[in-house]
Structures are given as C-alpha cells and as structure tokens.
Design a protein around this motif. Structure first.
Motif, PDB file in Angstrom:
ATOM      1  N   ALA A 226       0.857  -1.183   0.000  1.00 32.11           N
ATOM      2  CA  ALA A 226       0.000   0.000   0.000  1.00 32.11           C
ATOM      3  C   ALA A 226       0.894   1.235   0.000  1.00 32.11           C
ATOM      4  O   ALA A 226       1.931   1.261   0.679  1.00 32.11           O
ATOM      5  CB  ALA A 226      -0.905  -0.001   1.232  1.00 32.11           C
ATOM      6  N   THR A 227       0.520   2.255  -0.758  1.00 27.14           N
ATOM      7  CA  THR A 227       1.372   3.444  -0.872  1.00 27.14           C
ATOM      8  C   THR A 227       0.548   4.721  -0.830  1.00 27.14           C
ATOM      9  O   THR A 227      -0.646   4.725  -1.148  1.00 27.14           O
ATOM     10  CB  THR A 227       2.164   3.445  -2.195  1.00 27.14           C
ATOM     11  N   CYS A 228       1.223   5.798  -0.468  1.00 31.80           N
ATOM     12  CA  CYS A 228       0.649   7.128  -0.611  1.00 31.80           C
ATOM     13  C   CYS A 228       1.795   8.099  -0.898  1.00 31.80           C
ATOM     14  O   CYS A 228       2.970   7.729  -0.852  1.00 31.80           O
ATOM     15  CB  CYS A 228      -0.136   7.546   0.631  1.00 31.80           C
ATOM     16  N   THR A 229       1.456   9.326  -1.191  1.00 32.90           N
ATOM     17  CA  THR A 229       2.446  10.328  -1.596  1.00 32.90           C
ATOM     18  C   THR A 229       2.929  11.143  -0.402  1.00 32.90           C
ATOM     19  O   THR A 229       2.152  11.487   0.483  1.00 32.90           O
ATOM     20  CB  THR A 229       1.838  11.265  -2.652  1.00 32.90           C
ATOM     21  N   VAL A 230       4.214  11.448  -0.398  1.00 33.08           N
ATOM     22  CA  VAL A 230       4.778  12.385   0.576  1.00 33.08           C
ATOM     23  C   VAL A 230       5.375  13.550  -0.204  1.00 33.08           C
ATOM     24  O   VAL A 230       6.069  13.340  -1.200  1.00 33.08           O
ATOM     25  CB  VAL A 230       5.847  11.709   1.466  1.00 33.08           C
ATOM     26  N   SER A 231       5.064  14.754   0.199  1.00 32.67           N
ATOM     27  CA  SER A 231       5.603  15.917  -0.512  1.00 32.67           C
ATOM     28  C   SER A 231       7.102  16.007  -0.277  1.00 32.67           C
ATOM     29  O   SER A 231       7.622  15.575   0.753  1.00 32.67           O
ATOM     30  CB  SER A 231       4.912  17.194  -0.056  1.00 32.67           C
ATOM     31  N   ARG A 232       7.813  16.565  -1.245  1.00 28.95           N
ATOM     32  CA  ARG A 232       9.271  16.661  -1.132  1.00 28.95           C
ATOM     33  C   ARG A 232       9.688  17.447   0.105  1.00 28.95           C
ATOM     34  O   ARG A 232      10.678  17.112   0.772  1.00 28.95           O
ATOM     35  CB  ARG A 232       9.828  17.331  -2.402  1.00 28.95           C
ATOM     36  N   LEU A 233       8.926  18.476   0.440  1.00 33.30           N
ATOM     37  CA  LEU A 233       9.268  19.306   1.585  1.00 33.30           C
ATOM     38  C   LEU A 233       9.036  18.596   2.922  1.00 33.30           C
ATOM     39  O   LEU A 233       9.595  19.003   3.940  1.00 33.30           O
ATOM     40  CB  LEU A 233       8.455  20.608   1.550  1.00 33.30           C
ATOM     41  N   LYS A 234       8.218  17.541   2.916  1.00 33.38           N
ATOM     42  CA  LYS A 234       7.896  16.846   4.164  1.00 33.38           C
ATOM     43  C   LYS A 234       8.725  15.569   4.372  1.00 33.38           C
ATOM     44  O   LYS A 234       8.611  14.931   5.410  1.00 33.38           O
ATOM     45  CB  LYS A 234       6.403  16.469   4.174  1.00 33.38           C
ATOM     46  N   GLN A 235       9.541  15.198   3.396  1.00 34.38           N
ATOM     47  CA  GLN A 235      10.246  13.916   3.463  1.00 34.38           C
ATOM     48  C   GLN A 235      11.155  13.793   4.687  1.00 34.38           C
ATOM     49  O   GLN A 235      11.056  12.830   5.459  1.00 34.38           O
ATOM     50  CB  GLN A 235      11.063  13.695   2.189  1.00 34.38           C
TER      51      GLN A 235
END
Length: 255
Positions: A226-235
C-alpha cells in the motif's frame, strides 16, 4: 454514544421492540445517537453507514417469509462493519445453533416469545455489554471520527493512511484489511487525532505502519505494498518523526 437499528417486519413486534428499547434506554440513562426501525432488509443495510463498536443491530431471522434472511443480513452487516454488535431476536429458537454456522459472531439470541419484563431485562443486559465493550475498546486504542453523517471507529494500529477522495467532501481511510469512505475534512481528522501526520496536502498517515520511504519517487510504503504520496518538503521531517516515534525498526529509506 450508541446507534441502534432494528430489523422486524411484523408491525406489532416493531411497536413492542421499539417501546421496550426506548424504556430501557431511558431507565438505564443510555446515550444513543439514533434508533431506526426497519421492515425491509435492504432498507436497514442501506442505512448502516456508520462503523464501530457503537453500532447495535437487533435482527429478526425470518423476514417476509424467508426463514434465514436475517442471517444473510447479519453477514452483510459484518462485511460492512466487523465491529458492530449483532443480536438476533426471533420466535425460531431452533435457529440458534444455525447462527453459529453463519460466522457473524452474534452477541446474543433473544426469544421473542418471552414476556415483556424478561425481554426488557435481556435488552438491558445486551446494551450494558455493548457499552462496556465500546468503552474498553476506545480506552485501549481506537481512531474515532464523528460527523453529522456518520461515526467512524477503527483500531488505530490498523490504519495506514487517510486521503482526500475525488468525490467532494469525502475522505478514504485505508487500513490493513479494508478501504472505508466517509464524509469529512482532512483538517478535522488531524484535529481529532494528533497521532496522524500530514505528509502531503491530500494525505495523513499513521507513521507507526510505514515500512519504506522512497525519496526519489516521493512515495511512502506500508505492508501489502500500500502506498501514498509524501511531498518533497515533508520527506525529511517524516523520516525524523518515524525515527523519534520508535517505529523505525524495520523502515527502509530509499534515496
């Protein structure tokens, strides 16, 4: 606060059960969100939009001449809500052994032929058990989110992430075992449970269940891929939060 739904196609029995339920709720000072009385199985199933240990269903077994229709309804409810409390109320005591074969984990079986006073005692005992179960579960570890339309209650440890839906004003909750759609705002969900972490404008995650963060593809992975997106600024902030939470034992970071 519990939600009660009754499936009974006989008008006299509908009136009797509703009267006794309201009496018990009043005498025991039990808070309840709603009490629905249904004569058709499809109406009850369509109305069962909430989820959680607060859900209570009193089901007759024989509906509209179909001897085991209530058992099939119980199976449909269990698929929609694994944690609901199901109580069979029937004149067919011979069906008691059959209920186990349907694997719906009924809380009780009440014979409708008993007198009103004994019936009220049985109802009171069932509702007390429901309340205790609900209180213990919420105290242990649950995610609970309530709106005007519905109440969502699931074990927090089963949550992967919550995302905004393409349908306006709707959210989608992803857990280890299921996908649940409900009305709400992501901002309100985050206020309701501070354990969730907003890793993207459209996603809030349970950091305890993250198994891999791929910085290159900006994806967060959970079990079962299962996957979701993480924003580059929040990594980086997400990785640090996972590490400080103590949940990073098996987490992999891909750069």
């Amino acid at each position: 606060m519990i939600t009660i739904n009754v499936l009974e196609d006989d008008l006299l029995q509908q009136s009797r059960i509703e009267k006794i339920l309201r009496r018990v709720l009043s005498e025991q000072q039990i808070d309840y969100r709603s009490l629905g009385i249904f004569g058709r199985s499809d109406q009850l199933i369509d109305a069962a939009t909430e989820r959680g240990y607060h859900q209570v269903f009193f089901l007759d077994i024989e509906i509209k001449g179909e001897e085991k229709k209530g058992l099939e309804v119980a199976q449909a409810i269990r698929k929609k809500d694994p944690n609901a409390s199901i109580i069979f109320v029937s004149t067919h005591s011979e069906f008691l052994p059959v209920t186990f074969r349907y694997k719906v984990a009924a809380l009780d079986f009440i014979d409708k032929t008993i007198g009103d006073e004994e019936f009220a005692v049985r109802i009171a005992e069932v509702l007390e058990a429901v309340q205790e179960r609900q209180e213990n579960t919420v105290a242990e570890d649950s995610f609970v989110f309530e709106t005007k339309q519905s109440v969502i209650q699931v074990p927090y440890k089963s949550i992967y992430f919550i995302e905004t839906s393409p349908v306006p004003h709707k959210l989608v909750l992803h857990t280890r075992h299921e996908r649940i759609e409900f009305y709400g705002k992501l901002s309100d969900v985050l206020k309701a449970d501070e354990r969730l972490y907003k890793c993207h404008k459209s996603f809030a995650i349970n950091v305890d269940n993250v198994v891999r963060v791929d910085k290159k593809t900006q994806q967060v992975f959970f079990e079962n891929e299962a996957t979701c997106t993480v924003s580059r600024l929040k990594q980086n902030a997400l990785i640090e939060k996972i590490r400080t939470s103590g949940a990073a034992g098996g987490m992999e970071v891909v750069v």
